[in-house]
Design a protein around this motif. Sequence first.
Motif, PDB file in Angstrom:
ATOM      1  N   ALA A 165       0.859  -1.176   0.000  1.00 38.81           N
ATOM      2  CA  ALA A 165       0.000   0.000   0.000  1.00 38.81           C
ATOM      3  C   ALA A 165       0.902   1.235   0.000  1.00 38.81           C
ATOM      4  O   ALA A 165       2.055   1.147   0.422  1.00 38.81           O
ATOM      5  N   PRO A 166       0.384   2.364  -0.496  1.00 37.76           N
ATOM      6  CA  PRO A 166      -1.017   2.611  -0.845  1.00 37.76           C
ATOM      7  C   PRO A 166      -1.456   1.929  -2.133  1.00 37.76           C
ATOM      8  O   PRO A 166      -0.633   1.620  -2.993  1.00 37.76           O
ATOM      9  N   GLN A 167      -2.780   1.718  -2.207  1.00 38.10           N
ATOM     10  CA  GLN A 167      -3.439   1.313  -3.444  1.00 38.10           C
ATOM     11  C   GLN A 167      -4.335   2.486  -3.836  1.00 38.10           C
ATOM     12  O   GLN A 167      -5.208   2.872  -3.056  1.00 38.10           O
ATOM     13  N   SER A 168      -4.087   3.027  -5.006  1.00 37.80           N
ATOM     14  CA  SER A 168      -4.662   4.333  -5.344  1.00 37.80           C
ATOM     15  C   SER A 168      -5.543   4.247  -6.591  1.00 37.80           C
ATOM     16  O   SER A 168      -5.183   3.594  -7.572  1.00 37.80           O
ATOM     17  N   PHE A 169      -6.681   4.956  -6.524  1.00 39.86           N
ATOM     18  CA  PHE A 169      -7.675   4.889  -7.587  1.00 39.86           C
ATOM     19  C   PHE A 169      -8.398   6.226  -7.712  1.00 39.86           C
ATOM     20  O   PHE A 169      -8.345   7.058  -6.807  1.00 39.86           O
ATOM     21  N   TYR A 170      -9.106   6.381  -8.824  1.00 43.33           N
ATOM     22  CA  TYR A 170     -10.094   7.442  -8.863  1.00 43.33           C
ATOM     23  C   TYR A 170     -11.220   7.046  -7.916  1.00 43.33           C
ATOM     24  O   TYR A 170     -11.688   5.903  -7.928  1.00 43.33           O
ATOM     25  N   LEU A 171     -11.635   7.971  -7.089  1.00 45.70           N
ATOM     26  CA  LEU A 171     -12.659   7.696  -6.084  1.00 45.70           C
ATOM     27  C   LEU A 171     -13.928   7.134  -6.719  1.00 45.70           C
ATOM     28  O   LEU A 171     -14.545   6.196  -6.200  1.00 45.70           O
ATOM     29  N   GLU A 172     -14.320   7.688  -7.853  1.00 48.65           N
ATOM     30  CA  GLU A 172     -15.533   7.241  -8.540  1.00 48.65           C
ATOM     31  C   GLU A 172     -15.452   5.754  -8.911  1.00 48.65           C
ATOM     32  O   GLU A 172     -16.421   5.004  -8.760  1.00 48.65           O
ATOM     33  N   ASP A 173     -14.276   5.319  -9.383  1.00 42.95           N
ATOM     34  CA  ASP A 173     -14.100   3.924  -9.810  1.00 42.95           C
ATOM     35  C   ASP A 173     -14.193   2.959  -8.636  1.00 42.95           C
ATOM     36  O   ASP A 173     -14.900   1.943  -8.693  1.00 42.95           O
ATOM     37  N   ILE A 174     -13.460   3.237  -7.578  1.00 39.40           N
ATOM     38  CA  ILE A 174     -13.410   2.300  -6.460  1.00 39.40           C
ATOM     39  C   ILE A 174     -14.738   2.261  -5.711  1.00 39.40           C
ATOM     40  O   ILE A 174     -15.169   1.204  -5.233  1.00 39.40           O
ATOM     41  N   LEU A 175     -15.437   3.393  -5.646  1.00 42.91           N
ATOM     42  CA  LEU A 175     -16.752   3.403  -5.014  1.00 42.91           C
ATOM     43  C   LEU A 175     -17.753   2.581  -5.816  1.00 42.91           C
ATOM     44  O   LEU A 175     -18.558   1.818  -5.249  1.00 42.91           O
ATOM     45  N   LYS A 176     -17.710   2.717  -7.138  1.00 48.22           N
ATOM     46  CA  LYS A 176     -18.623   1.964  -7.998  1.00 48.22           C
ATOM     47  C   LYS A 176     -18.438   0.466  -7.805  1.00 48.22           C
ATOM     48  O   LYS A 176     -19.413  -0.288  -7.715  1.00 48.22           O
ATOM     49  N   VAL A 177     -17.185   0.025  -7.713  1.00 50.16           N
ATOM     50  CA  VAL A 177     -16.892  -1.395  -7.549  1.00 50.16           C
ATOM     51  C   VAL A 177     -17.352  -1.887  -6.172  1.00 50.16           C
ATOM     52  O   VAL A 177     -17.944  -2.973  -6.046  1.00 50.16           O
ATOM     53  N   HIS A 178     -17.106  -1.112  -5.134  1.00 52.53           N
ATOM     54  CA  HIS A 178     -17.549  -1.506  -3.796  1.00 52.53           C
ATOM     55  C   HIS A 178     -19.068  -1.648  -3.745  1.00 52.53           C
ATOM     56  O   HIS A 178     -19.598  -2.601  -3.141  1.00 52.53           O
ATOM     57  N   ARG A 179     -19.767  -0.715  -4.354  1.00 53.21           N
ATOM     58  CA  ARG A 179     -21.236  -0.769  -4.315  1.00 53.21           C
ATOM     59  C   ARG A 179     -21.775  -1.946  -5.111  1.00 53.21           C
ATOM     60  O   ARG A 179     -22.766  -2.566  -4.715  1.00 53.21           O
ATOM     61  N   GLN A 180     -21.106  -2.272  -6.208  1.00 52.39           N
ATOM     62  CA  GLN A 180     -21.526  -3.447  -6.967  1.00 52.39           C
ATOM     63  C   GLN A 180     -21.254  -4.717  -6.181  1.00 52.39           C
ATOM     64  O   GLN A 180     -22.056  -5.659  -6.191  1.00 52.39           O
ATOM     65  N   ALA A 181     -20.126  -4.750  -5.478  1.00 56.25           N
ATOM     66  CA  ALA A 181     -19.793  -5.921  -4.669  1.00 56.25           C
ATOM     67  C   ALA A 181     -20.815  -6.133  -3.559  1.00 56.25           C
ATOM     68  O   ALA A 181     -21.170  -7.280  -3.232  1.00 56.25           O
ATOM     69  N   ILE A 182     -21.308  -5.055  -2.977  1.00 59.25           N
ATOM     70  CA  ILE A 182     -22.345  -5.165  -1.951  1.00 59.25           C
ATOM     71  C   ILE A 182     -23.610  -5.783  -2.547  1.00 59.25           C
ATOM     72  O   ILE A 182     -24.223  -6.689  -1.967  1.00 59.25           O
ATOM     73  N   LYS A 183     -23.991  -5.324  -3.737  1.00 65.52           N
ATOM     74  CA  LYS A 183     -25.162  -5.885  -4.418  1.00 65.52           C
ATOM     75  C   LYS A 183     -24.963  -7.366  -4.725  1.00 65.52           C
ATOM     76  O   LYS A 183     -25.907  -8.155  -4.655  1.00 65.52           O
ATOM     77  N   ASP A 184     -23.728  -7.734  -5.055  1.00 61.78           N
ATOM     78  CA  ASP A 184     -23.426  -9.116  -5.429  1.00 61.78           C
ATOM     79  C   ASP A 184     -23.081  -9.992  -4.228  1.00 61.78           C
ATOM     80  O   ASP A 184     -22.705 -11.155  -4.398  1.00 61.78           O
ATOM     81  N   ASN A 185     -23.156  -9.413  -3.031  1.00 63.37           N
ATOM     82  CA  ASN A 185     -22.854 -10.134  -1.790  1.00 63.37           C
ATOM     83  C   ASN A 185     -21.426 -10.672  -1.774  1.00 63.37           C
ATOM     84  O   ASN A 185     -21.151 -11.764  -1.285  1.00 63.37           O
ATOM     85  N   LYS A 186     -20.502  -9.875  -2.285  1.00 60.10           N
ATOM     86  CA  LYS A 186     -19.079 -10.207  -2.232  1.00 60.10           C
ATOM     87  C   LYS A 186     -18.430  -9.281  -1.214  1.00 60.10           C
ATOM     88  O   LYS A 186     -18.044  -8.161  -1.534  1.00 60.10           O
ATOM     89  N   THR A 187     -18.304  -9.757  -0.002  1.00 57.83           N
ATOM     90  CA  THR A 187     -17.879  -8.878   1.091  1.00 57.83           C
ATOM     91  C   THR A 187     -16.626  -9.360   1.809  1.00 57.83           C
ATOM     92  O   THR A 187     -16.288  -8.842   2.871  1.00 57.83           O
ATOM     93  N   ASP A 188     -15.926 -10.324   1.209  1.00 60.42           N
ATOM     94  CA  ASP A 188     -14.767 -10.883   1.917  1.00 60.42           C
ATOM     95  C   ASP A 188     -13.475 -10.763   1.117  1.00 60.42           C
ATOM     96  O   ASP A 188     -12.536 -11.517   1.331  1.00 60.42           O
ATOM     97  N   ARG A 189     -13.415  -9.822   0.202  1.00 60.47           N
ATOM     98  CA  ARG A 189     -12.207  -9.673  -0.610  1.00 60.47           C
ATOM     99  C   ARG A 189     -11.094  -9.069   0.215  1.00 60.47           C
ATOM    100  O   ARG A 189     -11.302  -8.211   1.062  1.00 60.47           O
ATOM    101  N   ILE A 190      -9.865  -9.509  -0.065  1.00 63.54           N
ATOM    102  CA  ILE A 190      -8.762  -9.207   0.842  1.00 63.54           C
ATOM    103  C   ILE A 190      -8.278  -7.763   0.742  1.00 63.54           C
ATOM    104  O   ILE A 190      -7.812  -7.191   1.721  1.00 63.54           O
ATOM    105  N   ASP A 191      -8.396  -7.156  -0.427  1.00 63.58           N
ATOM    106  CA  ASP A 191      -7.985  -5.756  -0.560  1.00 63.58           C
ATOM    107  C   ASP A 191      -8.671  -5.129  -1.761  1.00 63.58           C
ATOM    108  O   ASP A 191      -9.378  -5.791  -2.529  1.00 63.58           O
ATOM    109  N   SER A 192      -8.460  -3.831  -1.923  1.00 63.51           N
ATOM    110  CA  SER A 192      -9.124  -3.092  -2.999  1.00 63.51           C
ATOM    111  C   SER A 192      -8.645  -3.525  -4.368  1.00 63.51           C
ATOM    112  O   SER A 192      -9.432  -3.576  -5.324  1.00 63.51           O
TER     113      SER A 192
END
Length: 239
Positions: A165-192
């Motif tokens: 780390a750091p692991q760096s992204f555009y905020l819009e991109d990483i937020l979109k992926v996190h929200r999709q993961a919540i919808k897909d019930n993928k909540t145990d990924r080890i890092d961003s």
Amino acid sequence: MNIGLIFAGGSGVRMNTKGMPKQFLQMNGKAIIIHTLEYFEKCMDIDAIIVVCLKEYIGYLDNLLKINRISKVKKIVPGGTCGQESIYHGLCAAEELAEGDDIVLIHDGVRPLISEDLLSNSIKMVKEKGNAITVTPATETIIQADEKQTITNIIDRKSCYIAKAPQSFYLEDILKVHRQAIKDNKTDRIDSASLMKEYGYELHTLEGSNENIKITNPSDFYILRAILEARENSQIFGL
């Protein structure tokens, strides 16, 4: 805006500490997390900092920030039930500060041996390539094994890196992926980085220093002390 998102939500089980979580252990008169935050504070390219913290230690951390004159921390938010959820809480807090093409640098509070150059170079790479994953080259043989602990593959280490780390992204991109993961019930990924890769993003490596260790086990604590002492001695003796 360039935002540092510092994850300090761990309880320090592997450190075998009976009191303070590892991020609040003292090293050379300062909590480990303060050593980390000082690099973000001093880096001219960092505009704001969000810290994700154990709920019961938010007040304690806030006091540490005042004592050590850390002024860029704009929000301290409580962590979730797992690392991925905790990072999401921090990303949502960062979104409240967002101004446009914002960049977020996700970093461990217990990874204090970074540099201002690493932070600036991470931001530069995000602007050039869309993201930046700090790595160091693998220096030992990497093997894969099955559930019986039988070796199934030996990987050429020339192509292997250790994600840091750091692991760096555009905020819009990483937020979109996190929200999709919540919808897909993928909540145990080890890092961003793992999450972004799973959702089809091409990721780019940024080589960092081998000193960029994460303080996880008691031995890491003593390695940190040795490195900091070596740095101090080099300044004193001009080495």
